[in-house]
Design a protein around this motif. Structure first.
Motif, PDB file in Angstrom:
ATOM      1  N   VAL A 151       0.831  -0.917  -0.092  1.00 16.44           N
ATOM      2  CA  VAL A 151      -0.021  -0.134   0.096  1.00 16.44           C
ATOM      3  C   VAL A 151       0.793   1.190  -0.073  1.00 16.44           C
ATOM      4  CG1 VAL A 151      -1.945   1.188   1.256  1.00 16.44           C
ATOM      5  CG2 VAL A 151      -1.650  -1.188   1.359  1.00 16.44           C
ATOM      6  N   GLN A 152       0.681   1.985  -1.161  1.00 17.10           N
ATOM      7  CA  GLN A 152       1.491   3.279  -1.120  1.00 17.10           C
ATOM      8  C   GLN A 152       0.625   4.369  -1.641  1.00 17.10           C
ATOM      9  OE1 GLN A 152       4.027   1.678  -4.367  1.00 17.10           O
ATOM     10  NE2 GLN A 152       5.919   2.127  -3.067  1.00 17.10           N
ATOM     11  N   ASN A 153       0.650   5.509  -0.638  1.00 13.27           N
ATOM     12  CA  ASN A 153      -0.446   6.612  -0.837  1.00 13.27           C
ATOM     13  C   ASN A 153      -1.725   5.881  -0.823  1.00 13.27           C
ATOM     14  OD1 ASN A 153       1.628   8.445  -1.009  1.00 13.27           O
ATOM     15  ND2 ASN A 153       2.203   8.013  -2.961  1.00 13.27           N
ATOM     16  N   ASN A 154      -2.162   5.175  -0.012  1.00 17.20           N
ATOM     17  CA  ASN A 154      -3.473   4.590   0.135  1.00 17.20           C
ATOM     18  C   ASN A 154      -3.975   4.058  -1.118  1.00 17.20           C
ATOM     19  OD1 ASN A 154      -3.945   5.820   2.605  1.00 17.20           O
ATOM     20  ND2 ASN A 154      -4.290   7.832   1.729  1.00 17.20           N
ATOM     21  N   GLN A 155      -3.061   3.393  -1.847  1.00 19.82           N
ATOM     22  CA  GLN A 155      -3.329   2.841  -3.163  1.00 19.82           C
ATOM     23  C   GLN A 155      -2.537   1.298  -3.024  1.00 19.82           C
ATOM     24  OE1 GLN A 155      -5.552   3.569  -5.614  1.00 19.82           O
ATOM     25  NE2 GLN A 155      -6.139   5.283  -4.642  1.00 19.82           N
ATOM     26  N   VAL A 156      -3.279   0.302  -3.418  1.00 16.81           N
ATOM     27  CA  VAL A 156      -2.496  -0.978  -3.425  1.00 16.81           C
ATOM     28  C   VAL A 156      -1.695  -1.149  -4.730  1.00 16.81           C
ATOM     29  CG1 VAL A 156      -2.911  -3.581  -3.838  1.00 16.81           C
ATOM     30  CG2 VAL A 156      -4.342  -2.222  -2.139  1.00 16.81           C
ATOM     31  N   THR A 157      -0.428  -0.844  -4.768  1.00 16.91           N
ATOM     32  CA  THR A 157       0.140  -0.819  -5.977  1.00 16.91           C
ATOM     33  C   THR A 157       1.090  -2.219  -6.299  1.00 16.91           C
ATOM     34  OG1 THR A 157       2.212  -0.376  -4.586  1.00 16.91           O
ATOM     35  CG2 THR A 157       0.790   1.348  -5.411  1.00 16.91           C
ATOM     36  N   LYS A 158       0.981  -3.117  -5.747  1.00 19.68           N
ATOM     37  CA  LYS A 158       1.329  -4.637  -5.896  1.00 19.68           C
ATOM     38  C   LYS A 158       0.776  -5.591  -5.105  1.00 19.68           C
ATOM     39  CE  LYS A 158       6.198  -6.835  -6.316  1.00 19.68           C
ATOM     40  NZ  LYS A 158       7.493  -6.824  -6.422  1.00 19.68           N
ATOM     41  N   THR A 159       0.505  -6.719  -5.769  1.00 21.05           N
ATOM     42  CA  THR A 159      -0.236  -7.913  -4.991  1.00 21.05           C
ATOM     43  C   THR A 159       0.695  -8.989  -5.349  1.00 21.05           C
ATOM     44  OG1 THR A 159      -2.351  -6.856  -4.886  1.00 21.05           O
ATOM     45  CG2 THR A 159      -2.175  -9.292  -4.603  1.00 21.05           C
ATOM     46  N   GLU A 160       0.896 -10.043  -4.313  1.00 26.56           N
ATOM     47  CA  GLU A 160       1.178 -11.360  -4.534  1.00 26.56           C
ATOM     48  C   GLU A 160       0.371 -12.386  -3.826  1.00 26.56           C
ATOM     49  OE1 GLU A 160       6.113 -10.066  -4.761  1.00 26.56           O
ATOM     50  OE2 GLU A 160       5.378 -11.345  -2.869  1.00 26.56           O
ATOM     51  N   ILE A 161       0.215 -13.397  -4.416  1.00 30.96           N
ATOM     52  CA  ILE A 161      -0.711 -14.463  -3.668  1.00 30.96           C
ATOM     53  C   ILE A 161       0.247 -15.857  -3.771  1.00 30.96           C
ATOM     54  CG2 ILE A 161      -2.581 -15.972  -3.814  1.00 30.96           C
ATOM     55  CD1 ILE A 161      -3.957 -13.417  -5.097  1.00 30.96           C
ATOM     56  N   GLU A 162       0.479 -16.315  -2.589  1.00 36.93           N
ATOM     57  CA  GLU A 162       1.410 -17.704  -2.636  1.00 36.93           C
ATOM     58  C   GLU A 162       0.461 -18.570  -1.793  1.00 36.93           C
ATOM     59  OE1 GLU A 162       5.797 -15.328  -2.130  1.00 36.93           O
ATOM     60  OE2 GLU A 162       4.972 -16.842  -0.593  1.00 36.93           O
ATOM     61  N   GLU A 163       0.691 -19.948  -2.367  1.00 35.52           N
ATOM     62  CA  GLU A 163       0.239 -20.984  -1.880  1.00 35.52           C
ATOM     63  C   GLU A 163       1.399 -21.843  -0.747  1.00 35.52           C
ATOM     64  OE1 GLU A 163      -2.894 -24.356  -3.318  1.00 35.52           O
ATOM     65  OE2 GLU A 163      -0.976 -24.882  -3.974  1.00 35.52           O
ATOM     66  N   PHE A 164       1.300 -21.310   0.578  1.00 35.69           N
ATOM     67  CA  PHE A 164       2.423 -21.916   1.398  1.00 35.69           C
ATOM     68  C   PHE A 164       2.105 -23.196   2.019  1.00 35.69           C
ATOM     69  CE2 PHE A 164       4.483 -21.641   5.362  1.00 35.69           C
ATOM     70  CZ  PHE A 164       5.783 -21.446   5.014  1.00 35.69           C
ATOM     71  N   LYS A 165       2.791 -24.416   1.872  1.00 37.42           N
ATOM     72  CA  LYS A 165       2.631 -25.705   2.425  1.00 37.42           C
ATOM     73  C   LYS A 165       3.933 -26.239   3.271  1.00 37.42           C
ATOM     74  CE  LYS A 165       0.198 -27.216  -1.744  1.00 37.42           C
ATOM     75  NZ  LYS A 165      -1.130 -27.564  -1.204  1.00 37.42           N
ATOM     76  N   VAL A 166       3.440 -26.788   4.281  1.00 39.61           N
ATOM     77  CA  VAL A 166       4.386 -27.292   5.201  1.00 39.61           C
ATOM     78  C   VAL A 166       4.022 -28.844   5.321  1.00 39.61           C
ATOM     79  CG1 VAL A 166       5.404 -27.312   7.331  1.00 39.61           C
ATOM     80  CG2 VAL A 166       5.046 -25.218   6.205  1.00 39.61           C
ATOM     81  N   ARG A 167       4.778 -29.760   5.291  1.00 40.08           N
ATOM     82  CA  ARG A 167       4.600 -31.199   5.657  1.00 40.08           C
ATOM     83  C   ARG A 167       4.761 -31.544   7.096  1.00 40.08           C
ATOM     84  NH1 ARG A 167       3.503 -35.621   3.247  1.00 40.08           N
ATOM     85  NH2 ARG A 167       3.775 -35.073   1.047  1.00 40.08           N
ATOM     86  N   ILE A 168       3.891 -32.212   7.557  1.00 40.44           N
ATOM     87  CA  ILE A 168       3.974 -32.493   9.029  1.00 40.44           C
ATOM     88  C   ILE A 168       4.231 -33.986   9.056  1.00 40.44           C
ATOM     89  CG2 ILE A 168       2.757 -32.717  11.247  1.00 40.44           C
ATOM     90  CD1 ILE A 168       2.956 -29.934  10.105  1.00 40.44           C
ATOM     91  N   TYR A 169       5.515 -34.361   9.670  1.00 40.45           N
ATOM     92  CA  TYR A 169       5.675 -35.675   9.775  1.00 40.45           C
ATOM     93  C   TYR A 169       5.487 -36.317  10.995  1.00 40.45           C
ATOM     94  CZ  TYR A 169       8.597 -35.083   5.473  1.00 40.45           C
ATOM     95  OH  TYR A 169       9.352 -34.957   4.029  1.00 40.45           O
ATOM     96  N   ASP A 170       5.055 -37.477  10.845  1.00 38.69           N
ATOM     97  CA  ASP A 170       4.748 -38.367  12.140  1.00 38.69           C
ATOM     98  C   ASP A 170       6.328 -38.854  12.728  1.00 38.69           C
ATOM     99  OD1 ASP A 170       3.521 -40.559  14.001  1.00 38.69           O
ATOM    100  OD2 ASP A 170       4.994 -41.667  12.980  1.00 38.69           O
ATOM    101  N   PRO A 171       6.568 -38.538  13.931  1.00 39.24           N
ATOM    102  CA  PRO A 171       8.082 -38.864  14.443  1.00 39.24           C
ATOM    103  C   PRO A 171       8.569 -40.029  14.138  1.00 39.24           C
ATOM    104  CG  PRO A 171       6.999 -37.582  15.886  1.00 39.24           C
ATOM    105  CD  PRO A 171       5.676 -38.025  15.048  1.00 39.24           C
ATOM    106  N   ALA A 172       7.740 -41.323  14.246  1.00 41.25           N
ATOM    107  CA  ALA A 172       8.306 -42.628  14.018  1.00 41.25           C
ATOM    108  C   ALA A 172       8.563 -42.739  12.303  1.00 41.25           C
ATOM    109  CB  ALA A 172       7.125 -43.578  14.186  1.00 41.25           C
ATOM    110  N   GLN A 173       7.811 -42.082  11.610  1.00 40.24           N
ATOM    111  CA  GLN A 173       7.847 -42.396  10.104  1.00 40.24           C
ATOM    112  C   GLN A 173       9.168 -41.323   9.588  1.00 40.24           C
ATOM    113  OE1 GLN A 173       4.086 -40.915   8.474  1.00 40.24           O
ATOM    114  NE2 GLN A 173       3.209 -43.055   8.605  1.00 40.24           N
ATOM    115  N   LEU A 174       9.367 -40.319  10.315  1.00 39.28           N
ATOM    116  CA  LEU A 174      10.381 -39.409   9.904  1.00 39.28           C
ATOM    117  C   LEU A 174      11.720 -40.366  10.502  1.00 39.28           C
ATOM    118  CD1 LEU A 174      11.846 -37.018   8.542  1.00 39.28           C
ATOM    119  CD2 LEU A 174      11.197 -35.797  10.619  1.00 39.28           C
ATOM    120  N   THR A 175      11.807 -40.717  11.406  1.00 38.88           N
ATOM    121  CA  THR A 175      12.962 -41.374  12.077  1.00 38.88           C
ATOM    122  C   THR A 175      13.335 -42.546  11.105  1.00 38.88           C
ATOM    123  OG1 THR A 175      12.524 -40.997  14.377  1.00 38.88           O
ATOM    124  CG2 THR A 175      13.834 -42.812  14.076  1.00 38.88           C
ATOM    125  N   LEU A 176      12.252 -43.367  10.586  1.00 40.44           N
ATOM    126  CA  LEU A 176      12.475 -44.456   9.582  1.00 40.44           C
ATOM    127  C   LEU A 176      13.061 -43.836   8.432  1.00 40.44           C
ATOM    128  CD1 LEU A 176       9.313 -46.778   9.998  1.00 40.44           C
ATOM    129  CD2 LEU A 176      11.716 -47.301  10.388  1.00 40.44           C
TER     130      LEU A 176
END
Length: 251
Positions: free
Chosen positions: A191-216
């Motif tokens: 936001v610059q001078n009360n105007q939106v001058t640039k927009t970015e949209i991202e799909e942010f992903k994180v893998r959740i690991y089961d501790p036993a599976q990650l150990t293997l």
């Protein structure tokens, strides 16, 4: 060269404004490995250098790389201001130079979970095992299911003011996890001078690991000694309420 569709310009700026320094407890934890080992260290996925640069300032030998050029640009800008010349490069975990070796490899802040593709994460672990010296340690954090939000379908917004006075509005919309992957739709608006001058949209992903599976998975990559620790206490094991677990791996 692959193109990264996350950690773009506005996202990186918000990251810098919201996370300018490494959490003290986490920094002290990873620093303790360098202190005890006199380590030749590598930080994959080093981001803006909030761990790497202070470690260099403290006199330790640390190299790093990241897949986001925007994050590396922020790192270099800070390094220049601190009169540091870090050995960092743009790269991916699956494309590591296997001729180099290190006796400490560390990935803080749960960044390992950004490796969504199972094949890529397995390749990364095998690469880390290859470049880790025989007496070395590979240590990293991984989120647990306790880190997943309890509610979904609700937008969360925050505003971040830059030094020039302009504002970045960040909005996050969490989706229910699927196949152990949590997803947030992130919208960044400059936001610059009360105007939106640039927009970015991202799909942010994180893998959740089961501790036993990650150990293997770690043992399948060649690590024979895998120790699970409470974050950030090398002498205590995790419990069922922990949002993240530290994995300390040796050959």
């Amino acid at each position: 060269m692959k193109d990264l569709d996350t950690y773009l310009d506005l996202c990186t700026q918000v990251y810098e404004l919201s996370k300018p320094k490494a959490p003290e407890e986490a920094y002290t934890f990873y620093k303790s490995y360098l202190q005890s080992m006199k380590a030749n260290a590598l930080e994959p996925m080093c981001g803006t250098g909030r761990f790497l640069l202070p470690l260099l300032q403290d006199g330790f030998e640390v190299q790093g790389f990241d897949a986001s050029q925007n994050m590396l640009n922020a790192l270099h800008k800070k390094a220049k201001a601190k009169k540091l010349s870090p050995n960092v490069w743009h790269g991916y975990v699956e494309d590591i130079n296997l001729d180099d070796t290190y006796n400490l490899i560390f990935i803080p802040s749960g960044s390992f979970g950004l490796l969504i593709d199972e094949i890529v994460s397995e390749c990364a672990l095998k690469n880390f095992h290859t470049i880790l010296e025989d007496d070395g340690v590979f240590v990293f954090e991984s989120e647990t299911l306790k880190a997943v939000p309890n509610e979904f379908g609700i937008s969360r917004s925050s505003a971040y003011k830059r030094q020039d006075g302009d504002i970045i509005v960040a909005t996050f919309f969490d989706l229910p996890p699927e196949n152990n992957v949590r997803t947030s739709i992130c919208r960044y608006e400059l936001v610059q001078n009360n105007q939106v001058t640039k927009t970015e949209i991202e799909e942010f992903k994180v893998r959740i690991y089961d501790p036993a599976q990650l150990t293997l998975k770690l043992k399948g990559a060649g690590f024979s000694n895998v120790k699970l620790c409470k974050a950030f206490d090398r002498d205590s094991g995790p419990d069922n309420n922990d949002k993240s677990i530290v994995y300390e791996c040796r050959k």
